[in-house]
Design an enzyme around this catalytic site. Sequence first.
Site, mmCIF file in Angstrom:
data_model
loop_
_atom_site.group_PDB
_atom_site.id
_atom_site.type_symbol
_atom_site.label_atom_id
_atom_site.label_comp_id
_atom_site.label_asym_id
_atom_site.label_seq_id
_atom_site.Cartn_x
_atom_site.Cartn_y
_atom_site.Cartn_z
ATOM 1 N N LYS A 96 -15.419 -14.869 0.503
ATOM 2 C CA LYS A 96 -13.968 -14.619 0.540
ATOM 3 C C LYS A 96 -13.488 -14.603 1.985
ATOM 4 O O LYS A 96 -13.977 -13.829 2.800
ATOM 5 C CB LYS A 96 -13.646 -13.280 -0.140
ATOM 6 C CG LYS A 96 -12.200 -12.791 0.058
ATOM 7 C CD LYS A 96 -11.908 -11.483 -0.691
ATOM 8 C CE LYS A 96 -10.543 -10.890 -0.313
ATOM 9 N NZ LYS A 96 -10.254 -9.611 -1.007
ATOM 10 N N ASP A 131 -5.131 -9.137 4.837
ATOM 11 C CA ASP A 131 -4.623 -8.815 3.500
ATOM 12 C C ASP A 131 -3.583 -7.705 3.597
ATOM 13 O O ASP A 131 -3.917 -6.526 3.650
ATOM 14 C CB ASP A 131 -5.801 -8.386 2.595
ATOM 15 C CG ASP A 131 -5.347 -8.063 1.179
ATOM 16 O OD1 ASP A 131 -4.176 -8.351 0.846
ATOM 17 O OD2 ASP A 131 -6.185 -7.549 0.406
ATOM 18 N N LYS A 133 0.523 -3.227 0.801
ATOM 19 C CA LYS A 133 -0.382 -2.076 0.883
ATOM 20 C C LYS A 133 0.268 -0.953 1.686
ATOM 21 O O LYS A 133 1.012 -1.224 2.620
ATOM 22 C CB LYS A 133 -1.681 -2.478 1.615
ATOM 23 C CG LYS A 133 -2.650 -3.290 0.806
ATOM 24 C CD LYS A 133 -3.889 -3.596 1.646
ATOM 25 C CE LYS A 133 -4.853 -4.490 0.894
ATOM 26 N NZ LYS A 133 -5.480 -3.851 -0.257
ATOM 27 N N ASP A 191 -11.032 -8.573 5.870
ATOM 28 C CA ASP A 191 -11.096 -9.029 4.487
ATOM 29 C C ASP A 191 -11.702 -10.439 4.376
ATOM 30 O O ASP A 191 -11.739 -11.021 3.300
ATOM 31 C CB ASP A 191 -9.689 -8.981 3.863
ATOM 32 C CG ASP A 191 -9.716 -8.738 2.361
ATOM 33 O OD1 ASP A 191 -10.771 -8.327 1.839
ATOM 34 O OD2 ASP A 191 -8.684 -8.987 1.709
ATOM 35 N N ASP A 226 -1.788 -8.203 -4.614
ATOM 36 C CA ASP A 226 -2.864 -7.637 -3.795
ATOM 37 C C ASP A 226 -4.250 -7.951 -4.381
ATOM 38 O O ASP A 226 -5.263 -7.698 -3.741
ATOM 39 C CB ASP A 226 -2.663 -6.120 -3.649
ATOM 40 C CG ASP A 226 -3.446 -5.529 -2.485
ATOM 41 O OD1 ASP A 226 -3.972 -6.317 -1.677
ATOM 42 O OD2 ASP A 226 -3.524 -4.295 -2.397
ATOM 43 N N GLU A 255 -5.727 -10.732 -4.519
ATOM 44 C CA GLU A 255 -5.646 -12.117 -4.062
ATOM 45 C C GLU A 255 -7.009 -12.759 -3.879
ATOM 46 O O GLU A 255 -7.161 -13.966 -4.006
ATOM 47 C CB GLU A 255 -4.863 -12.171 -2.737
ATOM 48 C CG GLU A 255 -5.670 -11.846 -1.458
ATOM 49 C CD GLU A 255 -6.253 -10.435 -1.413
ATOM 50 O OE1 GLU A 255 -5.708 -9.553 -2.110
ATOM 51 O OE2 GLU A 255 -7.257 -10.231 -0.706
ATOM 52 N N ARG A 262 -9.762 -12.677 -5.640
ATOM 53 C CA ARG A 262 -10.282 -13.330 -6.845
ATOM 54 C C ARG A 262 -9.583 -14.659 -7.112
ATOM 55 O O ARG A 262 -10.160 -15.577 -7.681
ATOM 56 C CB ARG A 262 -10.164 -12.372 -8.039
ATOM 57 C CG ARG A 262 -8.771 -11.932 -8.339
ATOM 58 C CD ARG A 262 -8.710 -10.707 -9.237
ATOM 59 N NE ARG A 262 -9.067 -9.477 -8.522
ATOM 60 C CZ ARG A 262 -9.140 -8.273 -9.083
ATOM 61 N NH1 ARG A 262 -8.885 -8.119 -10.370
ATOM 62 N NH2 ARG A 262 -9.465 -7.222 -8.374
HETATM 63 N N1 BES Z 1 -9.298 -6.591 0.089
HETATM 64 C C1 BES Z 1 -8.948 -5.680 -0.936
HETATM 65 C C2 BES Z 1 -10.082 -4.750 -1.335
HETATM 66 C C3 BES Z 1 -10.624 -3.835 -0.276
HETATM 67 C C4 BES Z 1 -10.187 -2.532 -0.181
HETATM 68 C C5 BES Z 1 -11.622 -4.249 0.573
HETATM 69 C C6 BES Z 1 -10.705 -1.690 0.779
HETATM 70 C C7 BES Z 1 -12.155 -3.404 1.526
HETATM 71 C C8 BES Z 1 -11.700 -2.114 1.632
HETATM 72 C C9 BES Z 1 -8.505 -6.437 -2.180
HETATM 73 O O1 BES Z 1 -7.862 -7.651 -1.961
HETATM 74 C C10 BES Z 1 -7.548 -5.572 -2.914
HETATM 75 O O2 BES Z 1 -6.473 -5.351 -2.415
HETATM 76 N N2 BES Z 1 -7.945 -5.107 -4.080
HETATM 77 C C11 BES Z 1 -7.122 -4.267 -4.885
HETATM 78 C C12 BES Z 1 -7.211 -4.775 -6.300
HETATM 79 C C13 BES Z 1 -6.195 -4.181 -7.224
HETATM 80 C C14 BES Z 1 -4.807 -4.648 -6.867
HETATM 81 C C15 BES Z 1 -6.548 -4.602 -8.644
HETATM 82 C C16 BES Z 1 -7.650 -2.839 -4.780
HETATM 83 O O3 BES Z 1 -8.858 -2.654 -4.649
HETATM 84 O O4 BES Z 1 -6.843 -1.933 -4.790
HETATM 85 ZN ZN ZN Z 2 -8.270 -8.579 -0.196
HETATM 86 MN MN MN Z 3 -5.763 -7.397 -1.690
#
Ligand code: BES
Ligand code: ZN
Ligand code: MN
Length: 499
Positions: free
Chosen positions: A266, A271, A278, A289, A348, A350, A352
């Site tokens: 990825k 992000d 966020k 990220d 968010d 993104e 996947r």
């Molecule tokens: N990049 C983030 C996940 C992340 C969080 C990585 C903290 C490292 C540290 C990912 O893109 C994300 O935002 N995931 C969301 C998914 C949700 C919207 C289903 C999350 O984990 O809140």
């Molecule tokens: Zn992310």
């Molecule tokens: Mn995200």
Amino acid sequence: MQISVQPYTNKPKIKAIILAIFQGQDIHPHAFYKGLPSAIQKTVFAYVKAKEFQGKIDEVKVLPFGSKGQVLVLVGKGEEKDWSLRSIRLLIRQIVVMGKQHRIKEIALTLEDFWLKDFQADNLAEIIAEQIYLAAYEYTVYKSTPPGGWPKINKVLILSKKHTAAEIKRGLKNGIIIGEAVNHARDLANTSGGDMTPTSLAEAAVKLAKEHGFKCMVLHHQEMQKLKMGGILGVARGSDLPPTFSILEYTALGHEEDKPLVFIGKGITFDSGGLNVKPETSMFDMHMDMSGAAAVIGAVSAIAQMKLPVRIVGLIPAAENMSAGSAYRPGDQLRTMSGKTIEVKNTDAEGRIILADALTYAEKFKAQAVIDVATLTGAAMAALGQRAAAILSPDENFSKKIQELAESSGDFAWPLPLWPEYESEIKGVFGDVANISNSRYGGAITGAAFLWQFAKKLKNWAHIDIAPTMTSIEGQYLAKGATGAGTRLLVAIARRIKL
Ligand code: BES
Ligand code: ZN
Ligand code: MN
């Protein structure tokens, strides 16, 4: 840094000599470092006898001796019954960090002090070298140099009682390659989002490819449009920066006809969350990220330098997730390369989405196995804490094999279930697949269940969620920031996986 090897009996002409001792270990005053003055040997003996130094984990004692400012450093190994590969790694890192703190530039270690039953000298030397590199790392690019420079270890001397220099050097070489590759991944991830863009990430891969003799081709916006990669293009739409898709390929001589291992990383270079922006505290680290991408780039370059007898393909979908008038919205339906549509419920989620297109692209390689590495979910951190990445695969046996390689590589990862039942949670209402679950629980699993929808035609697919291990934590004896998570695991997979 220079790591060299010498037979043990030489009196090491070096600033610091390390003596690692078990708790309660019987010390014979003349059994250690025969060349040392007897005064210092007596001091050690007295210290241990008086229990001023007990050999507990984290215990360190610096004893100056001689007229040339040399020091003998006693470090605790803890109880002998608890001594393990994990303790070796931690102790080596602790020694290096201690050296930096005391501004000791040169240290000598005895290989046998770190010995573990059933070990080979080259094995142990590899681990020592790798850990020295990991602990020596600092990310100082954006900081002014302090007066006197950054604390740095210039020289490590490995002394051995029983093993030949040739044997030890073989291990050191691999350890240095892997340590440097992990540190390179850390450099890429630690670089701020403004400097590490999808284009610079691709350029970094191209540069390493030239340096280490593998191929790297970069697809740009137009080519991605031709391939109908609506997932990546959708995520990238809110950013001023164009997305990239890098394809790395290393083929050992004579392995041109092999089915490759495909690694996907990825590469979200920042992000923000997109329109589902966020909150402040969660956004800060999001220049990292692209840690999955960094791991793939680091691993492929290590594999190429080690000349492993394999064929490896690395795929790096890279984009920036921003909010803007042009950004993709909740409710948008993105048509991916697979033909399936993604119903965007949260911008968010993104990672996947870009991985979906990469998984489809991977089909053309007829791979033996496909492993994606991604900082995918905060939920993986909630499930495992920050000491293990999550492994998700519909094939439980495959998960177990990866778990074992994770343990042996020191790049820890642990399985979570990925059962067909979870697939019902990511059905779209108007589109084929929803990008978030309709349940608030098990987010690491439903993230993987989403990816699975795009991996149905792949053999031996696993997803590694490295969000938990993306950054270092207190007590690991690693610099703050990115850990290079995933790099060592991918190298271990390329070296040792049996499919
Ligand atoms: N990049 C983030 C996940 C992340 C969080 C990585 C903290 C490292 C540290 C990912 O893109 C994300 O935002 N995931 C969301 C998914 C949700 C919207 C289903 C999350 O984990 O809140
Ligand atoms: Zn992310
Ligand atoms: Mn995200």
